[in-house]
Design an enzyme around this catalytic site. Structure first.
Site, short mmCIF file in Angstrom:
data_model
loop_
_atom_site.label_atom_id
_atom_site.label_comp_id
_atom_site.label_asym_id
_atom_site.label_seq_id
_atom_site.Cartn_x
_atom_site.Cartn_y
_atom_site.Cartn_z
N GLY A 48 -1.90 -67.71 43.17
CA GLY A 48 -0.83 -66.88 43.72
C GLY A 48 0.48 -67.29 43.09
O GLY A 48 0.63 -68.43 42.62
N GLN A 53 9.49 -68.21 42.43
CA GLN A 53 8.99 -69.28 41.56
C GLN A 53 9.30 -69.04 40.08
O GLN A 53 9.19 -69.96 39.27
CB GLN A 53 7.48 -69.45 41.74
CG GLN A 53 7.10 -69.96 43.12
CD GLN A 53 5.62 -70.19 43.22
OE1 GLN A 53 4.87 -69.28 43.52
NE2 GLN A 53 5.18 -71.42 42.95
N CYS A 109 1.11 -76.72 44.95
CA CYS A 109 2.02 -75.62 44.62
C CYS A 109 2.47 -75.78 43.18
O CYS A 109 2.80 -76.89 42.75
CB CYS A 109 3.23 -75.67 45.55
SG CYS A 109 4.48 -74.41 45.19
N LEU A 110 2.52 -74.67 42.44
CA LEU A 110 2.95 -74.71 41.04
C LEU A 110 4.41 -75.15 40.92
O LEU A 110 4.83 -75.58 39.85
CB LEU A 110 2.76 -73.34 40.39
CG LEU A 110 1.31 -72.84 40.31
CD1 LEU A 110 1.27 -71.40 39.81
CD2 LEU A 110 0.46 -73.74 39.44
N HIS A 151 0.97 -69.33 52.17
CA HIS A 151 1.70 -70.14 51.19
C HIS A 151 2.70 -69.28 50.40
O HIS A 151 3.87 -69.64 50.26
CB HIS A 151 0.69 -70.80 50.25
CG HIS A 151 1.30 -71.64 49.18
ND1 HIS A 151 1.11 -73.00 49.09
CD2 HIS A 151 2.11 -71.33 48.13
CE1 HIS A 151 1.79 -73.48 48.06
NE2 HIS A 151 2.39 -72.48 47.45
N GLU A 152 2.23 -68.14 49.92
CA GLU A 152 3.08 -67.30 49.06
C GLU A 152 4.19 -66.63 49.86
O GLU A 152 5.33 -66.53 49.39
CB GLU A 152 2.25 -66.24 48.33
CG GLU A 152 1.17 -66.80 47.40
CD GLU A 152 1.69 -67.83 46.40
OE1 GLU A 152 2.88 -67.77 46.03
OE2 GLU A 152 0.91 -68.71 45.99
N HIS A 155 7.07 -68.79 50.47
CA HIS A 155 8.01 -68.84 49.33
C HIS A 155 9.14 -67.81 49.46
O HIS A 155 10.26 -68.05 49.03
CB HIS A 155 7.29 -68.59 48.00
CG HIS A 155 6.66 -69.81 47.40
ND1 HIS A 155 7.39 -70.94 47.08
CD2 HIS A 155 5.39 -70.08 47.03
CE1 HIS A 155 6.58 -71.85 46.55
NE2 HIS A 155 5.35 -71.36 46.50
#
Ligand code: ZN
Length: 194
Positions: A48, A53, A109-110, A151-152, A155
């Site tokens: 995702g 991000q 997380c990226l 999670h997304e 963000h």
């Protein structure tokens, strides 16, 4: 084009992103942004990616979980409720929780590159959003897909998993594999998590 993924500390990760208008959703700019986000997510690789991000403070998320090629065993996939999720776009998403039941797994997380921590998430959610064409849709999700959505969408609200994790479980990815590749109940017991 693969975009650089911003890392924790970048202010854009800590603000509430704005909704997209219907006109924007139909624009060339958003179409190519979606293409770039898909490419960036696949290259990372990740399951995702939220627009903040890559530095864009707008309510746009892409998700795709091939579920295979993750290095997880069938049993690990099963216990996470992890099944393949085809590529899709969520714009201006709204999340509802179907129950208070939560489930704990390690999450990364990226934008917090190289780390992971045990993080509780609701087991089951319902999401309402617009798709890439601006068409409304609703979907119920459980297991890993529900975790990805939470999670997304966090963000988009300036939240990271580190705000929700059990802080004592925070670990580098290498140390998680080296020391904490254990049943979750055992991780909790060893670290004294209630
Ligand atoms: Zn993330």
């Amino acid at each position: 084009m693969v975009m650089p993924i911003v890392q924790a500390g970048e202010p854009v990760l800590r603000v509430v992103a704005r909704d997209l208008s219907r006109d924007e959703i139909r624009s060339r700019e958003i179409k190519s942004l979606i293409d770039e986000m898909r490419e960036t997510m696949r290259a990372a690789p990740g399951v995702g990616l939220a627009a903040p991000q890559i530095g864009q403070s707008i309510r746009l998320v892409v998700i795709e979980d091939p579920a295979s090629k993750t290095g997880m065993t069938d049993e690990q996939l099963r216990e996470r409720g992890r099944v393949p999720v085809p590529f899709h776009v969520l714009i201006n998403p709204q999340l509802g929780f179907d129950s208070d039941q939560t489930v704990d797994f390690y999450e990364g997380c990226l934008s917090v590159d190289g780390f992971a921590a045990l993080t509780p998430r609701h087991l089951s959610v319902t999401v309402h959003a617009l798709d890439h064409k601006g068409k409304e849709f609703s979907r119920r999700a459980t297991g890993w897909y529900a975790r990805i959505l939470q999670h997304e969408i966090d963000h988009l609200n300036g939240m990271l998993y580190i705000d929700r994790m059990y802080t004592r479980t925070f670990s580098t990815v290498q140390n998680r594999a080296k020391f904490w590749d254990l049943p979750i109940a055992e991780v909790r017991e060893r670290l004294g998590i209630e």
